[in-house]
Design a protein around this motif. Structure first.
Motif, PDB file in Angstrom:
ATOM      1  N   TYR A 160       0.898  -1.193   0.071  1.00  0.00           N
ATOM      2  CA  TYR A 160       0.220  -0.193  -0.184  1.00  0.00           C
ATOM      3  C   TYR A 160       1.360   1.619   0.076  1.00  0.00           C
ATOM      4  N   ARG A 161       0.920   1.983  -0.618  1.00  0.00           N
ATOM      5  CA  ARG A 161       1.793   2.995  -0.994  1.00  0.00           C
ATOM      6  C   ARG A 161       0.823   4.481  -1.228  1.00  0.00           C
ATOM      7  N   VAL A 162       2.256   5.232   0.089  1.00  0.00           N
ATOM      8  CA  VAL A 162       1.442   6.185   0.198  1.00  0.00           C
ATOM      9  C   VAL A 162       2.163   8.010   0.080  1.00  0.00           C
ATOM     10  N   LEU A 163       2.055   8.426  -0.270  1.00  0.00           N
ATOM     11  CA  LEU A 163       2.044   9.932  -1.051  1.00  0.00           C
ATOM     12  C   LEU A 163       2.154  10.960   0.475  1.00  0.00           C
ATOM     13  N   VAL A 164       3.159  10.938   1.145  1.00  0.00           N
ATOM     14  CA  VAL A 164       2.899  12.394   2.201  1.00  0.00           C
ATOM     15  C   VAL A 164       3.488  13.232   2.525  1.00  0.00           C
ATOM     16  N   PRO A 165       2.880  14.128   1.421  1.00  0.00           N
ATOM     17  CA  PRO A 165       3.239  15.981   1.169  1.00  0.00           C
ATOM     18  C   PRO A 165       4.293  16.780   3.045  1.00  0.00           C
ATOM     19  N   GLU A 185       4.505   1.040   1.714  1.00  0.00           N
ATOM     20  CA  GLU A 185       5.592   2.284   1.597  1.00  0.00           C
ATOM     21  C   GLU A 185       5.000   3.682   1.743  1.00  0.00           C
ATOM     22  N   ALA A 186       6.184   4.874   2.139  1.00  0.00           N
ATOM     23  CA  ALA A 186       5.860   5.766   2.585  1.00  0.00           C
ATOM     24  C   ALA A 186       6.340   6.650   1.540  1.00  0.00           C
ATOM     25  N   VAL A 187       6.045   7.863   0.695  1.00  0.00           N
ATOM     26  CA  VAL A 187       7.158   9.024   0.739  1.00  0.00           C
ATOM     27  C   VAL A 187       7.094  10.053   0.980  1.00  0.00           C
ATOM     28  N   LEU A 188       7.982  11.142   1.550  1.00  0.00           N
ATOM     29  CA  LEU A 188       7.983  11.976   2.159  1.00  0.00           C
ATOM     30  C   LEU A 188       8.107  12.957   1.299  1.00  0.00           C
ATOM     31  N   GLU A 216       1.031  10.799  -9.711  1.00  0.00           N
ATOM     32  CA  GLU A 216       1.100   9.460 -10.369  1.00  0.00           C
ATOM     33  C   GLU A 216       2.079   9.230 -10.498  1.00  0.00           C
ATOM     34  N   GLU A 217       2.818   9.572 -10.428  1.00  0.00           N
ATOM     35  CA  GLU A 217       4.497   8.748 -10.861  1.00  0.00           C
ATOM     36  C   GLU A 217       4.457   7.426  -9.329  1.00  0.00           C
ATOM     37  N   PHE A 218       4.573   8.047  -8.958  1.00  0.00           N
ATOM     38  CA  PHE A 218       4.345   7.271  -7.716  1.00  0.00           C
ATOM     39  C   PHE A 218       3.441   5.444  -7.336  1.00  0.00           C
ATOM     40  N   ASP A 219       2.694   6.167  -8.574  1.00  0.00           N
ATOM     41  CA  ASP A 219       1.094   5.125  -8.375  1.00  0.00           C
ATOM     42  C   ASP A 219       0.557   4.717  -6.806  1.00  0.00           C
ATOM     43  N   ALA A 220       0.763   6.505  -5.704  1.00  0.00           N
ATOM     44  CA  ALA A 220      -0.051   5.844  -4.935  1.00  0.00           C
ATOM     45  C   ALA A 220      -1.680   5.575  -4.439  1.00  0.00           C
ATOM     46  N   ASP A 221      -1.129   4.732  -3.860  1.00  0.00           N
ATOM     47  CA  ASP A 221      -2.941   4.312  -3.670  1.00  0.00           C
ATOM     48  C   ASP A 221      -3.982   5.570  -2.208  1.00  0.00           C
ATOM     49  N   ALA A 222      -2.907   6.401  -1.892  1.00  0.00           N
ATOM     50  CA  ALA A 222      -3.093   7.052  -0.461  1.00  0.00           C
ATOM     51  C   ALA A 222      -2.105   8.538  -0.746  1.00  0.00           C
ATOM     52  N   ILE A 223      -2.788  10.023  -0.693  1.00  0.00           N
ATOM     53  CA  ILE A 223      -2.348  10.921  -0.213  1.00  0.00           C
ATOM     54  C   ILE A 223      -2.496  11.872   0.972  1.00  0.00           C
ATOM     55  N   VAL A 224      -1.787  12.069   1.641  1.00  0.00           N
ATOM     56  CA  VAL A 224      -1.937  11.739   3.699  1.00  0.00           C
ATOM     57  C   VAL A 224      -1.665  13.401   3.729  1.00  0.00           C
ATOM     58  N   LEU A 225      -2.300  13.915   3.702  1.00  0.00           N
ATOM     59  CA  LEU A 225      -2.206  16.064   4.076  1.00  0.00           C
ATOM     60  C   LEU A 225      -2.460  16.266   5.466  1.00  0.00           C
ATOM     61  N   LEU A 278      -9.656  18.428  -4.983  1.00  0.00           N
ATOM     62  CA  LEU A 278     -10.849  18.575  -6.336  1.00  0.00           C
ATOM     63  C   LEU A 278      -9.699  17.912  -7.268  1.00  0.00           C
ATOM     64  N   ASN A 279      -8.279  17.429  -7.302  1.00  0.00           N
ATOM     65  CA  ASN A 279      -7.898  17.909  -8.619  1.00  0.00           C
ATOM     66  C   ASN A 279      -7.666  15.943  -8.728  1.00  0.00           C
ATOM     67  N   THR A 280      -7.377  15.588  -8.189  1.00  0.00           N
ATOM     68  CA  THR A 280      -7.696  13.662  -8.087  1.00  0.00           C
ATOM     69  C   THR A 280      -8.453  13.201  -7.480  1.00  0.00           C
ATOM     70  N   ASP A 281      -8.418  12.026  -7.959  1.00  0.00           N
ATOM     71  CA  ASP A 281      -9.086  10.584  -7.877  1.00  0.00           C
ATOM     72  C   ASP A 281      -8.407   9.957  -7.386  1.00  0.00           C
ATOM     73  N   ARG A 282      -7.429  10.184  -6.631  1.00  0.00           N
ATOM     74  CA  ARG A 282      -6.866   9.172  -5.258  1.00  0.00           C
ATOM     75  C   ARG A 282      -7.239   9.008  -3.906  1.00  0.00           C
ATOM     76  N   PRO A 283      -8.034   8.667  -2.950  1.00  0.00           N
ATOM     77  CA  PRO A 283      -8.082   9.032  -1.813  1.00  0.00           C
ATOM     78  C   PRO A 283      -7.597   9.900  -1.080  1.00  0.00           C
ATOM     79  N   VAL A 284      -7.846  10.948  -0.603  1.00  0.00           N
ATOM     80  CA  VAL A 284      -6.689  12.238   0.367  1.00  0.00           C
ATOM     81  C   VAL A 284      -7.793  11.623   2.259  1.00  0.00           C
ATOM     82  N   VAL A 285      -6.347  11.560   2.883  1.00  0.00           N
ATOM     83  CA  VAL A 285      -6.692  11.427   4.728  1.00  0.00           C
ATOM     84  C   VAL A 285      -6.282  12.961   3.945  1.00  0.00           C
ATOM     85  N   VAL A 286      -6.834  14.064   5.444  1.00  0.00           N
ATOM     86  CA  VAL A 286      -6.074  15.075   6.126  1.00  0.00           C
ATOM     87  C   VAL A 286      -5.811  14.777   7.304  1.00  0.00           C
TER      88      VAL A 286
END
Length: 140
Positions: free
Chosen positions: A2-7, A33-36, A95-104, A126-134
């Protein structure tokens, strides 16, 4: 996996709240797997080349602390940095990381503040179709 992008931004408390959320996912140590991601904003292209080498996400305290928190929890972590438009960079990296979710990491902001200054969180949602957690975090 499960890949998450964590900006993360430069707020340590928000970054730690984001890391805690990711570390708390089911079976995080074995299956997450997390990408900071840290996005440098502003025009830094005119910096001398010897100074540019120090422009790295690993030198940002919020990134270092979030990475430590995730590694302590056994989560696989990589750190990336980018420069430019924060929202676009987040969406491109997801998109590049093929994240399953974005954690903001969210913060309190008035509706007028969002309208005047914009909101990265709102733009990403508003601009993604991926799940976003805030997540919450910080005292602001």
């Amino acid at each position: 996996m499960y890949r998450v992008l964590v900006p993360v931004d430069d707020d340590v408390e928000r970054a730690l709240a984001q890391a805690d959320y990711v570390a708390g996912l089911p079976d995080a140590a074995e299956s997450v797997e997390a990408v900071l991601l840290f996005v440098f904003t502003g025009d830094t292209s005119d910096l001398p080349e010897d100074v540019q080498q120090f422009k790295s996400a690993t030198r940002v305290q919020s990134v270092r602390r979030a990475r430590e928190r995730l590694e302590e929890a056994g989560v696989s972590v990589q750190v990336r940095d980018d420069s430019g438009d924060t929202t676009e960079d987040i969406l491109e990296d997801a998109e590049e990381f093929d994240a399953d979710a974005i954690v903001l990491g969210g913060r309190k902001r008035s509706p007028a503040g969002k309208a005047i200054f914009g909101s990265v969180t709102q733009s990403v949602i508003l601009n993604t179709d991926r799940p976003v957690v805030v997540t919450g975090g910080g005292g602001d």
